[in-house]
Design an enzyme around this catalytic site. Structure first.
Site, short mmCIF file in Angstrom:
data_model
loop_
_atom_site.label_atom_id
_atom_site.label_comp_id
_atom_site.label_asym_id
_atom_site.label_seq_id
_atom_site.Cartn_x
_atom_site.Cartn_y
_atom_site.Cartn_z
N HIS A 238 0.92 -1.14 -0.06
CA HIS A 238 -0.08 -0.07 0.19
C HIS A 238 0.68 1.21 -0.10
O HIS A 238 1.90 1.26 0.81
CB HIS A 238 -1.09 -0.04 1.19
CG HIS A 238 -0.52 0.02 2.53
ND1 HIS A 238 -0.07 1.17 3.03
CD2 HIS A 238 -0.23 -1.03 3.52
CE1 HIS A 238 0.38 1.09 4.43
NE2 HIS A 238 0.33 -0.40 4.63
N GLU A 284 -4.53 1.74 2.82
CA GLU A 284 -4.86 0.84 3.75
C GLU A 284 -5.08 1.32 4.92
O GLU A 284 -5.73 0.60 6.03
CB GLU A 284 -3.52 -0.12 3.70
CG GLU A 284 -3.54 -1.43 4.28
CD GLU A 284 -3.11 -1.34 5.89
OE1 GLU A 284 -3.16 -2.35 6.27
OE2 GLU A 284 -2.44 -0.30 6.25
N HIS A 382 4.13 3.40 12.11
CA HIS A 382 3.12 4.02 12.42
C HIS A 382 3.85 5.22 13.59
O HIS A 382 3.29 5.63 14.25
CB HIS A 382 1.97 3.33 13.33
CG HIS A 382 1.26 2.49 12.51
ND1 HIS A 382 -0.03 1.90 12.89
CD2 HIS A 382 1.40 2.01 11.21
CE1 HIS A 382 -0.51 1.09 11.85
NE2 HIS A 382 0.61 1.13 10.79
ZN LIG Z 1 0.98 -1.34 6.22
#
Ligand SMILES: [Zn+2]
Length: 418
Positions: A238, A284, A382
């Protein structure tokens, strides 16, 4: 393919360019739109065929400014990242007493004491599947009991006071309260204060909000099959990322190494029997609109999808692939994987999957594969630390070669993988 891939830093340089130029690529951002246009142009320059951007509407959440402060006993700023898809707070924030729980059972046991509080789920990281449920569902569970905001200990191993963002999901019909991830160090501090009997008051401010849905796209390119062009092997990752860091590990790297598989075939003048298609999925992270849009567009062609392969666990040292399919197909994949012994990426693990390929794999019962790697994925993803410097060019070159080899062989075998 191994020689071609590992004799250059092409993949790493391409990924570095993406992160350095566009930065993060959150759904709805100008950077993602421009990165998608760039990828289409680059795929054409690579000589891929049928290169196109397939339109997808995506949610457009923006973070804005955010802060979490201890108000009492003494002022102190904590390190947070608001959770994706969270609502914001009023401009002055929400101020309340802190309640710390270690799991959902403790939350439920607290009952009426939850009302009016800011709840911290201080849940140590065990594995992603187990711990992420607090990030995804904690806000609604606490909100239902009357909490005014929710905090989750960052879902990842302890880093250097680096929180991890990620999506939350509000339960329909329940109050929506703002929610943020707190660095593990700050979660531990709050825990110690409360355990000592200190009354802690916090103020959370978040400007997070949704803007109208935005235009985005899945980027698709192909090497058309020479004998059975309608039978397709899909590889991809993604292209969107969270809005912190540069999304190099999650999942720019997965996009580049799967794209590399086709670039290597083109460069080496290899055209397999079946079509190999790369898809850079959009959205995503906070919606999965790209994976769902692929399913809708190709629903009538799923029976012609021979294999779908996703790389979304980082591009660290590759160890092999997870695979889900029939016992016969597994045996075939194990034989193919022997070609990867030279780069020690020949292990075929028990399960292959991926968020973006998931909807199609499930609907079409398509054999699924995922790149498996040895690396610190959950430390980095993240977070603002998801940048290119965590990735070794040699690892990336091996990952690209491994994906190129398995996708080429499956595409070129006389018999279809069953
Ligand atoms: Zn990912």
């Amino acid at each position: 393919m191994i020689t071609e891939s590992t004799s250059s830093r092409f993949a790493w340089e391409r990924l570095a360019l993406v992160g350095d130029t566009f930065g993060h690529r959150l759904s709805g951002s100008q950077a993602l739109s421009d990165a998608i246009k760039w990828a289409v142009d680059e795929m054409k320059k690579d000589g891929l065929e049928n290169v196109r951007a397939e339109p997808v509407k995506v949610p457009h959440w923006v973070r804005g400014r955010e802060s979490l402060d201890i108000v009492a006993p003494y002022p102190s700023s904590l390190v947070i990242l608001g959770l994706g898809n969270s609502v914001g707070t009023p401009p002055d924030g929400v101020e309340a007493e802190l309640l710390v729980v270690k799991n959902f059972n403790e939350l439920d046991a607290a009952g009426e004491r939850v009302r009016g509080k800011i709840v911290l789920f201080n849940v140590p990281f065990t594995n992603y599947g187990e711990t992420v449920q607090y990030r995804a569902g904690g806000a609604s569970r606490a909100g239902t009991l009357g909490a005014v905001a929710a905090l989750v200990r960052a879902v990842g191993p302890p880093g250097l006071r680096t929180p991890h963002t990620g999506s939350l999901r509000y339960t329909d019909g329940q109050p929506q309260i703002p929610a943020a991830a707190v660095s593990t160090e700050d979660a531990d501090r709050l825990q110690r204060m409360v355990t000592r009997g200190t009354t802690v008051r916090l103020r959370l401010k978040m400007e997070a909000q949704f803007l109208p849905d935005a235009d985005s796209a899945n980027v698709v390119g192909e090497i058309r099959g020479r004998e059975k062009p309608d039978e397709v092997i899909v590889v991809g990752g993604h292209f969107d990322s969270w809005d912190v860091g540069t999304g190099s590990t999650d999942d720019g790297g997965g996009c580049v190494v799967t794209w590399e598989a086709l670039r290597l075939m083109k460069k080496l003048n290899l055209r397999p029997r079946r079509t190999v298609r790369v898809v850079l999925f959009t959205n995503e992270e906070n919606g999965l609109a790209g994976g769902r849009a692929y399913l809708e567009k190709y629903r009538s062609q799923l029976a012609n999808h021979v294999l779908m392969l996703e790389s979304d666990s980082g591009v660290f040292r590759p160890t092999g692939f997870g695979f889900t399919g029939s016992p016969g197909a597994r045996t075939t994949m194990q034989e193919i994987a022997t070609l990867l012994r030279a780069i020690e990426a020949d292990r075929i693990g028990p399960a292959g999957d991926g968020a973006d390929i998931g909807p199609s794999v499930e609907a079409g019962k398509i054999p699924a594969m995922s790149l498996e790697v040895d690396g610190n994925y959950f430390l980095i993803h993240h977070t603002p630390a998801d940048t290119i410097d965590k990735i070794d060019p040699a690892d990336m070159a091996k990952a690209a070669a491994a994906i190129a080899i398995v996708s080429y062989v499956v595409a070129d075998m006389p018999e279809r993988l069953r």
